[in-house]
Design a protein around this motif. Sequence first.
Motif, PDB file in Angstrom:
ATOM      1  N   SER A  61      -3.101  62.977 -27.990  1.00 17.03           N
ATOM      2  CA  SER A  61      -3.625  61.655 -27.629  1.00 17.03           C
ATOM      3  C   SER A  61      -4.957  61.771 -26.889  1.00 17.03           C
ATOM      4  N   ARG A  62      -5.137  62.850 -26.151  1.00 15.04           N
ATOM      5  CA  ARG A  62      -6.419  63.046 -25.455  1.00 15.04           C
ATOM      6  C   ARG A  62      -7.584  63.207 -26.431  1.00 15.04           C
ATOM      7  N   GLN A  63      -7.283  63.611 -27.653  1.00  9.76           N
ATOM      8  CA  GLN A  63      -8.316  63.726 -28.677  1.00  9.76           C
ATOM      9  C   GLN A  63      -8.752  62.362 -29.200  1.00  9.76           C
ATOM     10  N   ARG A  64      -7.961  61.328 -28.926  1.00  8.37           N
ATOM     11  CA  ARG A  64      -8.264  59.979 -29.413  1.00  8.37           C
ATOM     12  C   ARG A  64      -8.607  58.989 -28.315  1.00  8.37           C
ATOM     13  N   VAL A  65      -8.290  59.329 -27.082  1.00 11.64           N
ATOM     14  CA  VAL A  65      -8.503  58.369 -26.003  1.00 11.64           C
ATOM     15  C   VAL A  65      -9.996  58.025 -25.913  1.00 11.64           C
ATOM     16  N   PRO A  66     -10.339  56.724 -25.831  1.00 12.82           N
ATOM     17  CA  PRO A  66     -11.742  56.345 -25.702  1.00 12.82           C
ATOM     18  C   PRO A  66     -12.364  56.949 -24.432  1.00 12.82           C
ATOM     19  N   ILE A  67     -13.587  57.403 -24.560  1.00 14.91           N
ATOM     20  CA  ILE A  67     -14.244  58.061 -23.430  1.00 14.91           C
ATOM     21  C   ILE A  67     -15.496  57.296 -23.049  1.00 14.91           C
ATOM     22  N   ALA A  68     -15.596  56.924 -21.793  1.00 20.58           N
ATOM     23  CA  ALA A  68     -16.831  56.408 -21.210  1.00 20.58           C
ATOM     24  C   ALA A  68     -17.295  57.451 -20.193  1.00 20.58           C
ATOM     25  N   GLU A  69     -16.454  57.697 -19.206  1.00 19.01           N
ATOM     26  CA  GLU A  69     -16.762  58.704 -18.190  1.00 19.01           C
ATOM     27  C   GLU A  69     -15.733  59.833 -18.180  1.00 19.01           C
ATOM     28  N   GLY A  70     -14.653  59.691 -18.929  1.00 15.57           N
ATOM     29  CA  GLY A  70     -13.612  60.707 -18.976  1.00 15.57           C
ATOM     30  C   GLY A  70     -12.476  60.489 -17.983  1.00 15.57           C
ATOM     31  N   THR A  71     -12.580  59.447 -17.171  1.00 16.95           N
ATOM     32  CA  THR A  71     -11.542  59.184 -16.167  1.00 16.95           C
ATOM     33  C   THR A  71     -10.200  58.890 -16.819  1.00 16.95           C
ATOM     34  N   LEU A  72     -10.219  58.065 -17.854  1.00 17.66           N
ATOM     35  CA  LEU A  72      -8.978  57.720 -18.541  1.00 17.66           C
ATOM     36  C   LEU A  72      -8.340  58.972 -19.145  1.00 17.66           C
ATOM     37  N   GLU A  73      -9.119  59.787 -19.802  1.00 18.84           N
ATOM     38  CA  GLU A  73      -8.593  61.007 -20.418  1.00 18.84           C
ATOM     39  C   GLU A  73      -7.983  61.944 -19.378  1.00 18.84           C
ATOM     40  N   ARG A  74      -8.646  62.115 -18.259  1.00 19.04           N
ATOM     41  CA  ARG A  74      -8.144  63.006 -17.206  1.00 19.04           C
ATOM     42  C   ARG A  74      -6.896  62.464 -16.518  1.00 19.04           C
ATOM     43  N   SER A  75      -6.646  61.162 -16.616  1.00 14.17           N
ATOM     44  CA  SER A  75      -5.496  60.575 -15.925  1.00 14.17           C
ATOM     45  C   SER A  75      -4.187  60.761 -16.683  1.00 14.17           C
ATOM     46  N   GLY A  76      -4.225  61.343 -17.875  1.00 17.93           N
ATOM     47  CA  GLY A  76      -3.017  61.530 -18.671  1.00 17.93           C
ATOM     48  C   GLY A  76      -2.033  62.478 -17.996  1.00 17.93           C
ATOM     49  N   ALA A  77      -0.755  62.144 -18.089  1.00 19.08           N
ATOM     50  CA  ALA A  77       0.289  62.973 -17.476  1.00 19.08           C
ATOM     51  C   ALA A  77       1.577  62.847 -18.276  1.00 19.08           C
ATOM     52  N   THR A  78       2.472  63.812 -18.056  1.00 21.55           N
ATOM     53  CA  THR A  78       3.780  63.776 -18.709  1.00 21.55           C
ATOM     54  C   THR A  78       4.872  63.860 -17.652  1.00 21.55           C
ATOM     55  N   SER A  79       6.049  63.392 -18.025  1.00 18.72           N
ATOM     56  CA  SER A  79       7.218  63.532 -17.150  1.00 18.72           C
ATOM     57  C   SER A  79       8.469  63.550 -18.017  1.00 18.72           C
ATOM     58  N   VAL A  80       9.524  64.162 -17.476  1.00 18.11           N
ATOM     59  CA  VAL A  80      10.810  64.216 -18.167  1.00 18.11           C
ATOM     60  C   VAL A  80      11.892  63.790 -17.193  1.00 18.11           C
ATOM     61  N   ASP A  81      12.753  62.893 -17.641  1.00 16.10           N
ATOM     62  CA  ASP A  81      13.922  62.488 -16.868  1.00 16.10           C
ATOM     63  C   ASP A  81      15.113  63.216 -17.484  1.00 16.10           C
TER      64      ASP A  81
ATOM     65  N   ALA B 294      18.168  63.320 -16.544  1.00 15.68           N
ATOM     66  CA  ALA B 294      19.413  62.550 -16.539  1.00 15.68           C
ATOM     67  C   ALA B 294      19.573  61.746 -17.831  1.00 15.68           C
ATOM     68  N   THR B 295      18.478  61.181 -18.316  1.00 15.75           N
ATOM     69  CA  THR B 295      18.532  60.378 -19.537  1.00 15.75           C
ATOM     70  C   THR B 295      17.945  61.115 -20.737  1.00 15.75           C
ATOM     71  N   MET B 296      17.437  62.317 -20.511  1.00 14.65           N
ATOM     72  CA  MET B 296      16.811  63.127 -21.551  1.00 14.65           C
ATOM     73  C   MET B 296      15.718  62.352 -22.284  1.00 14.65           C
ATOM     74  N   THR B 297      14.820  61.789 -21.497  1.00 19.12           N
ATOM     75  CA  THR B 297      13.675  61.079 -22.056  1.00 19.12           C
ATOM     76  C   THR B 297      12.397  61.654 -21.470  1.00 19.12           C
ATOM     77  N   ALA B 298      11.367  61.651 -22.285  1.00 19.79           N
ATOM     78  CA  ALA B 298      10.054  62.116 -21.849  1.00 19.79           C
ATOM     79  C   ALA B 298       9.097  60.933 -21.874  1.00 19.79           C
ATOM     80  N   ALA B 299       8.086  60.988 -21.015  1.00 20.28           N
ATOM     81  CA  ALA B 299       7.094  59.917 -20.963  1.00 20.28           C
ATOM     82  C   ALA B 299       5.700  60.513 -20.927  1.00 20.28           C
ATOM     83  N   ILE B 300       4.798  59.807 -21.551  1.00 18.32           N
ATOM     84  CA  ILE B 300       3.376  60.135 -21.504  1.00 18.32           C
ATOM     85  C   ILE B 300       2.701  58.918 -20.922  1.00 18.32           C
ATOM     86  N   SER B 301       1.887  59.134 -19.914  1.00 23.51           N
ATOM     87  CA  SER B 301       1.247  57.985 -19.277  1.00 23.51           C
ATOM     88  C   SER B 301      -0.202  58.296 -18.957  1.00 23.51           C
ATOM     89  N   TYR B 302      -0.977  57.239 -18.869  1.00 23.51           N
ATOM     90  CA  TYR B 302      -2.362  57.314 -18.411  1.00 23.51           C
ATOM     91  C   TYR B 302      -2.441  56.397 -17.207  1.00 23.51           C
TER      92      TYR B 302
END
Length: 115
Positions: free
Chosen positions: A36-56, A58-66
Motif C-alpha cells: 500500500s505504501r507503493q500507492r499511497v499519494p505523496i505530497a510530503e511523505g507524512t501519510l506514507e510514513r504514518s503507516g503501521a500494522t497491529s495484530v489482535d 485474541a481475535t486473530m485479526t490484523a490491521a493496517i492503518s495510516y
Amino acid sequence: MSRARLRWNGDAAAGAIKEAAARGLLLSAEHVLAASRQRVPIAEGTLERSGATSVDEATMTAAISYDTPYAARVHEDMTARHSPGRSAKYVESVLPETAGEVQALIAAQIRRALR
C-alpha cells in the motif's frame, strides 16, 4: 503382543499453531502495508510514513492503518488527482492483489511451527 504408547500434546500443538498464525498475520500485515505504501499519494511523505500494522491475538485479526488526520479522506476521495502510480483506495486496492501471498505467509508460519 507389542505395545505402543501415544502421548497426545494437543494443547501444546494448538498453542503453537495459534502463535504461528499470529506471527503469520503480522508478517502478512507488513507485506500488505509495504504494497500500500507503493500507492499511497505523496505530497510530503507524512501519510506514507504514518503507516503501521497491529495484530489482535485474541481475535486473530490484523490491521493496517495510516495515522494522519486526513488519511481516511485521501483514501476515499476518488476524484482527487495523484502522481502516476499513486491513488485513492491505497489500502483497499492492494488487498485482493496480495491475498495469495498473505495466505502463503500464514501457512508457512503454521507449517514451521508443526515441524
